[in-house]
Motif scaffolding. Structure first.
Motif, PDB file in Angstrom:
ATOM      1  N   SER A 128       0.813  -1.223   0.000  1.00 53.57           N
ATOM      2  CA  SER A 128       0.000   0.000   0.000  1.00 53.57           C
ATOM      3  C   SER A 128       0.842   1.267   0.000  1.00 53.57           C
ATOM      4  O   SER A 128       0.291   2.370   0.085  1.00 53.57           O
ATOM      5  CB  SER A 128      -0.946   0.003   1.209  1.00 53.57           C
ATOM      6  OG  SER A 128      -0.216   0.067   2.416  1.00 53.57           O
ATOM      7  N   ASP A 159      -6.043   0.449  -0.241  1.00 55.75           N
ATOM      8  CA  ASP A 159      -6.118   0.927  -1.621  1.00 55.75           C
ATOM      9  C   ASP A 159      -5.998   2.452  -1.668  1.00 55.75           C
ATOM     10  O   ASP A 159      -5.304   3.008  -2.540  1.00 55.75           O
ATOM     11  CB  ASP A 159      -7.434   0.474  -2.266  1.00 55.75           C
ATOM     12  CG  ASP A 159      -7.519  -1.032  -2.456  1.00 55.75           C
ATOM     13  OD1 ASP A 159      -6.460  -1.683  -2.438  1.00 55.75           O
ATOM     14  OD2 ASP A 159      -8.648  -1.555  -2.606  1.00 55.75           O
ATOM     15  N   ARG A 179      -2.396   3.448  -1.049  1.00 58.15           N
ATOM     16  CA  ARG A 179      -1.594   3.239  -2.243  1.00 58.15           C
ATOM     17  C   ARG A 179      -1.755   4.407  -3.211  1.00 58.15           C
ATOM     18  O   ARG A 179      -0.785   4.901  -3.803  1.00 58.15           O
ATOM     19  CB  ARG A 179      -2.027   1.938  -2.931  1.00 58.15           C
ATOM     20  CG  ARG A 179      -1.317   1.608  -4.238  1.00 58.15           C
ATOM     21  CD  ARG A 179       0.068   1.059  -3.972  1.00 58.15           C
ATOM     22  NE  ARG A 179       1.123   1.970  -4.387  1.00 58.15           N
ATOM     23  CZ  ARG A 179       2.411   1.703  -4.220  1.00 58.15           C
ATOM     24  NH1 ARG A 179       2.803   0.580  -3.659  1.00 58.15           N
ATOM     25  NH2 ARG A 179       3.327   2.567  -4.605  1.00 58.15           N
TER      26      ARG A 179
END
Length: 562
Positions: free
Chosen positions: A229, A454, A457
């Motif tokens: 991430s 997510d 990231r």
């Protein structure tokens, strides 16, 4: 068209070199008080057009009070009326045409003397401005008096580019990590921090289940997820030698070492508050030396410029005065950088940088202003600033009534990242990887799955721009390398062309408005060009545009202090 292109080029260069928050007016406020309390406030600072002055540095010049004064941004309080003198270096990007209005408030005792000094030039042309708030005002317990600092006084010799000295580091994302969990099925052999009778004391349910922090498999999965991430390291909550959290470090460092992952410590230290104040310094020195002796040389240890770097939580920070922390810094057996949990300029006098752990209750606009000011002050003082983000907050499972800050389906997390990234910090910190009790975790959960990994990231990919661009060696440089000395200057400066193949060259000087103010500058030799400003030119920021015989150009800024 050529002139328009040159103007646009200069303006683009100016924007890229000089962020908007570093162009403005520098001044010092000396705040002298013999009152039991005294404050300054800027009533016009309620509008975006007239922002609050950014305080870049606080210097306690004198403190004669018996127990030591309580000093902060524009306030002084204490139990007596002994003289206290504090200097505030301030910066404003704009000054109202009507002047800078401020209110002075104080107690009925003593007097207040306020001095403004213009710092736009090393040799200011205007004398200081002084204001008095003496005695008391009937029927006004605040004894408020209002003053105006003239526009022309504060803008004399300005605007300037704020002289900052940023501490350049790699852009890293670090997450606070809690290795305090135990389970009957794990290496610990019993429940710790998870409470089965109270929903496991967990706001949400971990996707891994109610795990054990001593499990190498758990730590390995955490670090794997974190790296995927875009997280560069963990800041591990640490409560002292021999504690449960201390026992987890060997597993954490072992996994991190094989995963190219960084580990630091969050000094929380249990039990020291039980010691008399006279013994706390010795205890803290022992704790810091213990960590540094055991882990400073470990390959996974988080370092800045080769020096092990630790984070200090606000609770232990508050157990000793800053003077004692300064003694600790001088008494450690090993070098270390310490980043403290308090966005206070007085903290920067003792520590290498600052952060805040939990800004969940701070409104977005206020947080943006706080982070921008903290970052600018850190750059001004060559210190470190880490901006903290979090996905939300909910501690009602362990506290009554507790506090809840809604995650807004990820919008809260995203908005805090935007605020943090815009402040140009050295690092972004995440509260937290796995503080399940307070519901700040981004670790995958049953409720949110991988949503917050997510998002992280995505944040990493947008923020992690290299601090230095790898340079390939072309056959011919695309633009000349030039050096300007001195910069700033007050009589003349020398422009040196660094690439032999680029000589000879010519130079033109432009002001902030893109107007050509000088050209055809004399060359002392093929390598150097001299600029002696016309006596009619004002102090300020100018741009030197150098063009070589093959048509290549470079534009650099220079500050002229008349």
């Amino acid at each position: 068209m050529k002139k328009i292109f040159i103007l646009l080029l200069i303006l683009l260069a100016f924007v890229s070199i000089c962020p908007a928050d570093t162009i403005g007016y520098l001044f010092r406020i000396r705040f002298e008080s013999t009152s039991d309390w005294a404050t300054l406030e800027f009533p016009d600072a309620t509008t975006p057009v007239v922002p609050d002055p950014v305080v870049l540095d606080i210097d306690v010049v004198a403190d004669s009070s018996e127990d030591g004064a309580n000093i902060g941004v524009f306030y002084i309080t204490r139990s007596d009326t002994a003289p206290v003198i504090v200097d505030y270096d301030c910066f404003l990007s704009a000054i109202p045409e009507t002047g800078l209005v401020f209110n002075s408030q104080k107690g009925d005792w003593g007097n207040v003397h306020i001095t403004f000094s213009n710092l736009n030039s090393e040799m200011p042309h205007c004398p200081n401005m002084e204001f008095e708030n003496n005695g008391s005002i009937p029927d006004d317990p605040t004894n408020q008096r209002t003053f105006v600092v003239p526009h022309d006084f504060l803008t004399e010799d300005g605007p300037i580019v704020l002289p900052t000295d940023p501490w350049t580091t790699d852009r890293l994302i670090l997450a606070f990590y809690y290795p305090w969990y135990g389970s009957p099925s794990g290496p610990t052999g019993y429940w710790r921090h998870w409470e089965p009778e109270n929903h496991y004391a967990s706001t949400h349910e971990p996707l891994l289940g109610y795990y054990d922090s001593y499990s190498p498999e758990v730590v390995s999965q955490h670090i794997s997820w974190a790296k995927e991430s875009g997280i560069d390291g963990f800041i591990c909550s640490w409560w002292g030698p021999g504690t449960f959290e201390d026992g987890a470090l060997d597993v954490i460092f072992s996994v991190a070492d094989t995963s190219d992952f960084l580990i630091s410590f969050y000094i929380e230290t249990c039990g020291i508050d039980a010691f008399p104040e006279s013994e706390r310094l010795h205890q803290f020195i022992h704790h810091f030396n213990y960590l540094l002796a055991n882990y400073r040389l470990h390959p996974a240890m988080f370092r800045i410029d080769g020096v092990p770097t630790l984070f200090l939580y606000n609770r232990p920070l508050s157990l000793m005065p800053l003077e004692s922390w300064a003694l600790l810094r001088d008494s450690l057996d090993y070098d270390a950088y310490i980043i403290a949990d308090l966005l206070s300029l007085l903290v920067l006098d003792v520590f290498d940088g600052y952060h805040t752990y939990n800004p969940c209750s701070t409104p977005a606009a206020e947080l943006a202003a706080k982070y921008n000011s903290a970052s600018l002050a850190a750059r001004y003082q060559h210190k470190l600033f880490a901006a903290t983000i979090l996905p939300g907050y909910c501690d009602t499972i362990i506290r009554d009534p507790g506090l809840t800050v809604d995650r807004e389906d990820g919008a809260f997390y995203s908005s805090r990242f935007e605020i943090a990234a815009a402040s140009e910090p050295n690092f972004i910190l995440i509260t937290s990887w796995n503080e399940w009790h307070e519901g700040t975790e981004i670790e995958p959960s049953v409720e949110y799955s991988y949503q917050y990994l997510d998002s992280t990231r995505s944040f990493h990919d947008r923020w992690d721009i290299p601090t230095s661009i790898e340079q390939k060696a072309p056959e011919m440089p695309t633009s000349p390398e030039i050096h300007i000395y001195p910069n700033p200057f007050n009589s003349s400066c020398i422009i040196t062309i660094g690439d032999r193949c680029m000589r000879p060259a010519t130079a033109e000087i432009y002001n902030l408005q893109g107007r050509l103010v000088a050209k055809g500058l004399p060359q002392t030799d093929p390598y150097k060009i001299v600029w002696i400003p016309d006596e009619k030119l004002c102090s300020g920021v100018y741009f030197i545009r150098v063009q070589t015989k093959n048509g290549r150009t470079t534009t650099k800024k220079v500050v002229y202090l008349k």
